[in-house]
Design a protein around this motif. Sequence first.
Motif, PDB file in Angstrom:
ATOM      1  N   LEU A  88       0.824  -1.132   0.022  1.00  0.00           N
ATOM      2  CA  LEU A  88      -0.032   0.122  -0.128  1.00  0.00           C
ATOM      3  C   LEU A  88       0.741   1.058  -0.048  1.00  0.00           C
ATOM      4  O   LEU A  88       1.889   1.384   0.915  1.00  0.00           O
ATOM      5  N   ASN A  89       0.595   2.132  -1.019  1.00  0.00           N
ATOM      6  CA  ASN A  89       1.293   3.372  -0.906  1.00  0.00           C
ATOM      7  C   ASN A  89       0.571   4.618  -1.092  1.00  0.00           C
ATOM      8  O   ASN A  89      -0.625   4.642  -1.756  1.00  0.00           O
ATOM      9  N   TYR A  90       0.830   5.582  -0.237  1.00  0.00           N
ATOM     10  CA  TYR A  90      -0.083   6.753  -0.121  1.00  0.00           C
ATOM     11  C   TYR A  90       0.834   7.883  -0.871  1.00  0.00           C
ATOM     12  O   TYR A  90       1.756   8.273  -0.280  1.00  0.00           O
ATOM     13  N   LEU A  91       0.456   8.365  -1.865  1.00  0.00           N
ATOM     14  CA  LEU A  91       1.116   9.362  -2.653  1.00  0.00           C
ATOM     15  C   LEU A  91       0.454  10.738  -2.360  1.00  0.00           C
ATOM     16  O   LEU A  91      -0.615  11.081  -2.754  1.00  0.00           O
ATOM     17  N   ALA A  92       1.062  11.542  -1.188  1.00  0.00           N
ATOM     18  CA  ALA A  92       0.294  12.916  -0.708  1.00  0.00           C
ATOM     19  C   ALA A  92       1.114  13.848  -1.706  1.00  0.00           C
ATOM     20  O   ALA A  92       2.220  14.098  -1.557  1.00  0.00           O
ATOM     21  N   THR A  93       0.071  15.045  -2.101  1.00  0.00           N
ATOM     22  CA  THR A  93       0.346  15.798  -2.699  1.00  0.00           C
ATOM     23  C   THR A  93       0.194  17.102  -2.039  1.00  0.00           C
ATOM     24  O   THR A  93       0.614  18.226  -2.386  1.00  0.00           O
ATOM     25  N   GLY A  94      -0.424  16.995  -0.626  1.00  0.00           N
ATOM     26  CA  GLY A  94      -0.617  18.230   0.175  1.00  0.00           C
ATOM     27  C   GLY A  94       0.793  18.886   0.677  1.00  0.00           C
ATOM     28  O   GLY A  94       1.728  18.218   0.922  1.00  0.00           O
ATOM     29  N   VAL A  95       0.706  20.312   0.818  1.00  0.00           N
ATOM     30  CA  VAL A  95       1.703  21.275   1.573  1.00  0.00           C
ATOM     31  C   VAL A  95       1.125  21.708   2.534  1.00  0.00           C
ATOM     32  O   VAL A  95       0.174  22.214   2.710  1.00  0.00           O
ATOM     33  N   PRO A  96       1.857  21.245   3.648  1.00  0.00           N
ATOM     34  CA  PRO A  96       1.295  22.056   5.073  1.00  0.00           C
ATOM     35  C   PRO A  96       1.389  23.602   5.247  1.00  0.00           C
ATOM     36  O   PRO A  96       2.115  24.070   5.984  1.00  0.00           O
ATOM     37  N   SER A  97       0.694  24.072   4.368  1.00  0.00           N
ATOM     38  CA  SER A  97       0.738  25.845   4.313  1.00  0.00           C
ATOM     39  C   SER A  97       0.027  26.498   5.479  1.00  0.00           C
ATOM     40  O   SER A  97       0.616  27.713   5.534  1.00  0.00           O
ATOM     41  N   PHE A 115      -2.966  -2.757   7.960  1.00  0.00           N
ATOM     42  CA  PHE A 115      -1.944  -2.601   6.929  1.00  0.00           C
ATOM     43  C   PHE A 115      -0.983  -1.813   6.971  1.00  0.00           C
ATOM     44  O   PHE A 115      -1.282  -0.330   7.330  1.00  0.00           O
ATOM     45  N   GLN A 116       0.231  -1.826   6.725  1.00  0.00           N
ATOM     46  CA  GLN A 116       1.270  -0.868   6.720  1.00  0.00           C
ATOM     47  C   GLN A 116       1.104  -0.082   5.215  1.00  0.00           C
ATOM     48  O   GLN A 116       1.271  -0.590   4.276  1.00  0.00           O
ATOM     49  N   TRP A 117       1.214   1.253   5.362  1.00  0.00           N
ATOM     50  CA  TRP A 117       1.384   2.066   4.309  1.00  0.00           C
ATOM     51  C   TRP A 117       2.805   2.814   4.177  1.00  0.00           C
ATOM     52  O   TRP A 117       3.444   3.112   4.992  1.00  0.00           O
ATOM     53  N   ARG A 118       3.129   2.852   3.002  1.00  0.00           N
ATOM     54  CA  ARG A 118       4.247   3.492   2.561  1.00  0.00           C
ATOM     55  C   ARG A 118       3.826   4.961   2.091  1.00  0.00           C
ATOM     56  O   ARG A 118       3.177   4.909   1.149  1.00  0.00           O
ATOM     57  N   THR A 119       4.297   5.895   2.875  1.00  0.00           N
ATOM     58  CA  THR A 119       3.789   7.294   2.325  1.00  0.00           C
ATOM     59  C   THR A 119       5.087   7.976   1.605  1.00  0.00           C
ATOM     60  O   THR A 119       6.157   8.345   2.004  1.00  0.00           O
ATOM     61  N   LEU A 120       4.583   8.542   0.275  1.00  0.00           N
ATOM     62  CA  LEU A 120       5.610   9.354  -0.357  1.00  0.00           C
ATOM     63  C   LEU A 120       4.826  10.582  -0.563  1.00  0.00           C
ATOM     64  O   LEU A 120       3.606  10.632  -0.866  1.00  0.00           O
ATOM     65  N   GLU A 121       5.771  11.777  -0.239  1.00  0.00           N
ATOM     66  CA  GLU A 121       5.186  13.000  -0.350  1.00  0.00           C
ATOM     67  C   GLU A 121       5.811  13.873  -1.753  1.00  0.00           C
ATOM     68  O   GLU A 121       7.099  13.866  -1.871  1.00  0.00           O
ATOM     69  N   GLN A 122       4.782  14.299  -2.581  1.00  0.00           N
ATOM     70  CA  GLN A 122       5.401  14.804  -3.762  1.00  0.00           C
ATOM     71  C   GLN A 122       4.366  15.881  -4.418  1.00  0.00           C
ATOM     72  O   GLN A 122       3.268  15.316  -4.707  1.00  0.00           O
ATOM     73  N   SER A 123       4.544  16.986  -4.068  1.00  0.00           N
ATOM     74  CA  SER A 123       3.667  18.113  -4.259  1.00  0.00           C
ATOM     75  C   SER A 123       3.792  18.555  -5.592  1.00  0.00           C
ATOM     76  O   SER A 123       2.690  19.385  -5.955  1.00  0.00           O
ATOM     77  N   GLN A 124       4.689  18.072  -6.563  1.00  0.00           N
ATOM     78  CA  GLN A 124       4.582  18.472  -7.911  1.00  0.00           C
ATOM     79  C   GLN A 124       5.428  17.714  -8.496  1.00  0.00           C
ATOM     80  O   GLN A 124       6.034  16.782  -8.223  1.00  0.00           O
ATOM     81  N   ASN A 125       4.944  17.588 -10.000  1.00  0.00           N
ATOM     82  CA  ASN A 125       5.773  16.778 -10.934  1.00  0.00           C
ATOM     83  C   ASN A 125       6.117  15.158 -10.291  1.00  0.00           C
ATOM     84  O   ASN A 125       6.967  14.758 -10.057  1.00  0.00           O
ATOM     85  N   ILE A 126       4.888  14.569 -10.313  1.00  0.00           N
ATOM     86  CA  ILE A 126       4.759  13.242  -9.507  1.00  0.00           C
ATOM     87  C   ILE A 126       5.540  12.211 -10.431  1.00  0.00           C
ATOM     88  O   ILE A 126       6.008  11.159 -10.041  1.00  0.00           O
ATOM     89  N   ARG A 127       5.912  12.463 -11.681  1.00  0.00           N
ATOM     90  CA  ARG A 127       6.460  11.801 -12.681  1.00  0.00           C
ATOM     91  C   ARG A 127       7.712  11.483 -12.178  1.00  0.00           C
ATOM     92  O   ARG A 127       8.299  10.171 -12.510  1.00  0.00           O
ATOM     93  N   GLU A 128       8.420  12.166 -11.354  1.00  0.00           N
ATOM     94  CA  GLU A 128       9.539  12.039 -10.744  1.00  0.00           C
ATOM     95  C   GLU A 128       9.955  10.880 -10.040  1.00  0.00           C
ATOM     96  O   GLU A 128      10.925  10.223  -9.694  1.00  0.00           O
ATOM     97  N   ILE A 129       8.667  10.471  -9.182  1.00  0.00           N
ATOM     98  CA  ILE A 129       8.926   9.330  -8.330  1.00  0.00           C
ATOM     99  C   ILE A 129       8.313   8.068  -9.018  1.00  0.00           C
ATOM    100  O   ILE A 129       8.105   6.970  -8.382  1.00  0.00           O
ATOM    101  N   ALA A 130       7.965   7.988 -10.252  1.00  0.00           N
ATOM    102  CA  ALA A 130       7.386   6.752 -10.763  1.00  0.00           C
ATOM    103  C   ALA A 130       8.184   5.647 -10.693  1.00  0.00           C
ATOM    104  O   ALA A 130       7.660   4.465 -10.489  1.00  0.00           O
ATOM    105  N   HIS A 131       9.605   5.734 -10.677  1.00  0.00           N
ATOM    106  CA  HIS A 131      10.425   4.657 -10.514  1.00  0.00           C
ATOM    107  C   HIS A 131      10.322   4.083  -9.261  1.00  0.00           C
ATOM    108  O   HIS A 131      10.829   2.936  -8.986  1.00  0.00           O
ATOM    109  N   PHE A 132       9.757   4.691  -8.208  1.00  0.00           N
ATOM    110  CA  PHE A 132       9.488   3.896  -6.764  1.00  0.00           C
ATOM    111  C   PHE A 132       8.633   2.816  -6.789  1.00  0.00           C
ATOM    112  O   PHE A 132       8.523   2.117  -5.959  1.00  0.00           O
ATOM    113  N   PHE A 133       7.729   2.669  -7.999  1.00  0.00           N
ATOM    114  CA  PHE A 133       6.590   1.620  -7.777  1.00  0.00           C
ATOM    115  C   PHE A 133       7.023   0.398  -8.568  1.00  0.00           C
ATOM    116  O   PHE A 133       7.741   0.430  -9.824  1.00  0.00           O
TER     117      PHE A 133
END
Length: 188
Positions: A36-45, A65-83
């Motif tokens: 399980l992966n959580y791709l979070a786009t929020g910024v704590p503004s 269940f254990q979630w792996r959280t990835l935080e990417q607020s822009q250009n999510i394509r940059e982390i595609a290789h993690f999956f």
Amino acid sequence: MAAASLIFISGGVRSGKSSFAEKIALELAKENGGQLNYLATGVPSDQEMRERIEKHQRDREAGIFQWRTLEQSQNIREIAHFFNCEDIILLDCVTTLLNNELFSANQKWDESFFTNVMETITTGIIEIRDRAKVLIVVSNEVFHESMAENDLVFSYGRILGKLHQQLVKTADQAFLVEAGIPINMKEN
């Protein structure tokens, strides 16, 4: 490798769409396994956003269940290789991602800029989907409010509407969540 499944979920603010998305992800993990992966786009503004992010984090940590959280607020394509093809990914949310992309650059808001932002977001989503088992994408429904009074708000609504149309067209399933009740809008 065949394209993975894409599930699109939209709804108004506090409609229960994120909880519904997490429930689907957990059910898929129970049935089929996978990380399980959580791709979070929020910024704590601000304080409210910090509290919302912390609540979502606590909710995921409290589960079986254990979630792996990835935080990417822009250009999510940059982390595609993690999956990989075993991953179940919940991207929350497209509206925040769009905000981040639109306001990150000091650009003139014209058709060329909008096209580039849409391409950045859709390309990132498709690349992540193609590497995963399932990608669940959450977005806000903002079209019930009047947008004609402000050019900036109108432009934002227009681009978000186009993104939603592209995502629903590509999706295997699409849901609208109203008052905590998911309405199945599309199923292949």
